[in-house]
Design an enzyme around this catalytic site. Structure first.
Site, short mmCIF file in Angstrom:
data_model
loop_
_atom_site.label_atom_id
_atom_site.label_comp_id
_atom_site.label_asym_id
_atom_site.label_seq_id
_atom_site.Cartn_x
_atom_site.Cartn_y
_atom_site.Cartn_z
CG ASP A 13 49.19 41.98 48.36
OD1 ASP A 13 50.39 41.78 48.63
OD2 ASP A 13 48.10 41.78 48.99
CD GLU A 65 44.22 43.36 39.63
OE1 GLU A 65 43.07 43.76 39.82
OE2 GLU A 65 44.35 42.11 39.51
CG ASP A 66 42.13 46.11 42.61
OD1 ASP A 66 42.91 45.18 42.28
OD2 ASP A 66 41.08 45.51 43.31
CG PHE A 75 42.85 44.33 54.21
CD1 PHE A 75 43.30 43.39 53.53
CD2 PHE A 75 41.52 44.86 53.71
CE1 PHE A 75 42.45 42.65 52.55
CE2 PHE A 75 40.52 44.37 53.08
CZ PHE A 75 41.12 43.11 52.33
NE ARG A 98 33.43 45.17 44.97
CZ ARG A 98 34.63 44.52 44.94
NH1 ARG A 98 35.53 45.00 44.24
NH2 ARG A 98 34.63 43.29 45.12
#
Length: 185
Positions: free
Chosen positions: A102, A98-99, A151, A164
């Site tokens: 959160d 997973e990037d 963010f 990206r």
């Protein structure tokens, strides 16, 4: 790259060193066992591509696409599977890549779905972790960087499908996403 829209938090060089370290750790953990690496699209694709090149043990790959953000800067909490796996995972050792973790809701949802498919094991590897935002008890087995509540874009992470391609991990300036959110209202 428009540097007026972002602040660089983690450089490309720091990312490369961390990915090499994570690759070594994953390889040591799975040495002598089969491994299926599952990338969570779209955000994890860059990290996963770099990571699997650093894992010095045989592996296979597959992908899932899920959504919980849309064009927002805040997770909706509702996870939607857009693309499921192509292969059976029964009896396989699974590494979810997973990037960013959160709230943890997306990874917990994916993990619970995959557990029902009877894998031998499931572990999680993430590039970025926001532990203070967690709404579940999920924790990565392999984690790159811990970040504050900002963010984040770049290195595969996006805001409304943009940013990206940035080679670094950056904070998107509030003025940029606030302008877009104002337009969307």
């Amino acid at each position: 790259m428009n540097l007026q829209e972002v602040d660089i938090l983690i450089t490309a060089e720091e990312i490369k060193a961390k990915v090499q370290e994570l690759g070594r750790l994953v390889a040591e953990d799975y040495r002598g066992r089969d491994l299926l690496v599952i990338g969570i699209l779209k955000g994890a694709f860059m990290f996963m591509a770099d990571l699997i090149r650093e894992i010095d043990t045989p592996l296979e790959i597959d992908f899932m696409a899920v959504s919980s953000y849309g064009a927002s800067t805040v997770s909706s909490g509702e996870v939607k599977i857009i693309k499921d796996l192509d292969y059976s995972i029964k009896g396989r050792n699974i590494l979810i890549v997973e990037d960013i973790i959160d709230t943890g809701l997306t990874v917990k949802y994916i993990s619970s779905i995959l557990h029902k498919r009877e894998p031998a094991s499931i572990k999680i590897c993430c590039m970025l972790d926001k532990p203070h935002r967690r709404k579940t008890d999920i924790k990565a087995d392999f984690s790159g960087f811990s970040v504050d509540d900002r963010f984040i874009v770049g290195y595969g992470l996006d805001y409304a499908e943009k940013y990206r391609e940035y080679p670094a991990i950056c904070e998107l300036k509030a003025s940029v996403h606030q302008k877009q959110e104002d337009r969307d209202e």
